[in-house]
Design an enzyme around this catalytic site. Structure first.
Site, PDB file in Angstrom:
ATOM      1  CG  HIS A  16      -2.069  -1.010   1.031  1.00 24.37           C
ATOM      2  ND1 HIS A  16      -2.408  -1.919   2.003  1.00 24.37           N
ATOM      3  CD2 HIS A  16      -2.895  -1.249  -0.015  1.00 24.37           C
ATOM      4  CE1 HIS A  16      -3.399  -2.662   1.572  1.00 24.37           C
ATOM      5  NE2 HIS A  16      -3.711  -2.285   0.349  1.00 24.37           N
ATOM      6  CG  HIS A  76      -2.435  -5.520  -3.537  1.00 27.96           C
ATOM      7  ND1 HIS A  76      -2.091  -4.185  -3.638  1.00 27.96           N
ATOM      8  CD2 HIS A  76      -3.411  -5.574  -2.614  1.00 27.96           C
ATOM      9  CE1 HIS A  76      -2.822  -3.474  -2.806  1.00 27.96           C
ATOM     10  NE2 HIS A  76      -3.650  -4.292  -2.177  1.00 27.96           N
ATOM     11  CB  CYS A  94     -13.452  -5.173   0.803  1.00 22.00           C
ATOM     12  SG  CYS A  94     -13.339  -3.709   1.808  1.00 22.00           S
ATOM     13  CG  HIS A  98      -5.763  -7.525   0.608  1.00 20.10           C
ATOM     14  ND1 HIS A  98      -5.981  -6.782   1.753  1.00 20.10           N
ATOM     15  CD2 HIS A  98      -5.579  -6.633  -0.387  1.00 20.10           C
ATOM     16  CE1 HIS A  98      -5.929  -5.491   1.451  1.00 20.10           C
ATOM     17  NE2 HIS A  98      -5.690  -5.375   0.169  1.00 20.10           N
ATOM     18  CD  GLU A 156     -14.400  -6.742   7.325  1.00 25.36           C
ATOM     19  OE1 GLU A 156     -15.051  -5.892   6.693  1.00 25.36           O
ATOM     20  OE2 GLU A 156     -13.253  -7.122   6.998  1.00 25.36           O
ATOM     21  CE1 TYR A 190      -9.390   1.107  -4.780  1.00 31.32           C
ATOM     22  CE2 TYR A 190      -9.981  -1.114  -5.437  1.00 31.32           C
ATOM     23  CZ  TYR A 190      -9.655  -0.203  -4.450  1.00 31.32           C
ATOM     24  OH  TYR A 190      -9.567  -0.596  -3.142  1.00 31.32           O
ATOM     25  CD  GLU A 219      -6.580  -0.376  -0.540  1.00 36.16           C
ATOM     26  OE1 GLU A 219      -6.132  -1.300  -1.261  1.00 36.16           O
ATOM     27  OE2 GLU A 219      -6.966  -0.556   0.612  1.00 36.16           O
ATOM     28  CD  GLU A 232      -7.179  -3.310  -2.790  1.00 35.28           C
ATOM     29  OE1 GLU A 232      -6.595  -3.508  -1.716  1.00 35.28           O
ATOM     30  OE2 GLU A 232      -8.414  -3.231  -2.886  1.00 35.28           O
ATOM     31  CD1 TRP A 260     -14.333  -0.851  -1.845  1.00 35.38           C
ATOM     32  CD2 TRP A 260     -12.681   0.417  -1.041  1.00 35.38           C
ATOM     33  NE1 TRP A 260     -14.323  -0.995  -0.487  1.00 35.38           N
ATOM     34  CE2 TRP A 260     -13.320  -0.232   0.035  1.00 35.38           C
ATOM     35  CE3 TRP A 260     -11.604   1.263  -0.768  1.00 35.38           C
ATOM     36  CZ2 TRP A 260     -12.929  -0.061   1.360  1.00 35.38           C
ATOM     37  CZ3 TRP A 260     -11.210   1.432   0.552  1.00 35.38           C
ATOM     38  CH2 TRP A 260     -11.868   0.775   1.595  1.00 35.38           C
TER      39      TRP A 260
END
Length: 180
Positions: free
Chosen positions: A26, A32, A67, A69, A87, A102, A112, A114, A159
């Site tokens: 980041h 990524h 959201c 990774h 979460e 984005y 970001e 990603e 995002w």
């Protein structure tokens, strides 16, 4: 709870090209792999979450249900299912509907960049969100979300502002037709 500390670096075709510690990726704005989950209820309303204030960026902003990774070597769908449970405190079947790339700059020198895999699911049962991740949550109609995005886009994550119109179009063509 298993925190992902390394992310999967990818090229523009989402092919893995290595790994990097998440915060370093980041800071360096390296592309990524990531995922975003959008959950709906039987009325066609979307489950939003307000990010906890202590998040490393975008704290307090409203966004999609979850959201994160995938970890190196982890399947993206399996990672999405795992992270939704960690979460938000529930699991449901998820289906991938599209992906997009984005890049957005944030506070503290973070960016970001990603390749974001977008999943949808249906759920309206009990939830037990992790307070370290989630400050608040609610279901809202797509029309209500669209109106607030137009009047107050700064209340939402960057995002979400990009992905919502695409999810809204998918819902109009798929989800909402099934409800009729």
């Amino acid at each position: 709870m298993s925190k992902v500390t390394d992310v999967i670096l990818v090229n523009a075709q989402d092919e893995p090209i290595g790994t990097m510690e998440k915060m370093e990726a980041h800071r360096k704005a390296v592309l990524h792999r990531a995922f975003s989950i959008f959950i709906f209820n039987s009325k066609g309303e979307m489950l939003l979450q307000q990010r906890a204030m202590g998040k490393y960026h975008s704290g307090g902003l409203w966004t999609n249900t979850c959201c994160s990774h995938p970890a190196p070597g982890e399947d993206t769908l399996q990672a999405a299912t795992r992270r939704l449970n960690e979460e938000m405190g529930f699991t449901t079947l998820l289906e991938k509907i599209f992906d997009f790339v984005y890049q957005c700059e944030f506070e503290h020198g973070l960016t970001e960049h990603e390749f974001d895999h977008v999943f949808i699911g249906m759920y309206e049962g009990r939830m037990s969100p992790d307070p370290m991740e989630v400050k608040d949550y609610c279901y809202k109609s797509l029309a209500e979300i669209e109106a607030t995005l137009l009047s107050h886009p700064q209340k939402y994550t960057s995002w979400f502002n990009i992905a919502f119109p695409k999810v809204q179009q998918w819902a109009a063509e798929n989800l909402l037709k099934k409800a009729v």
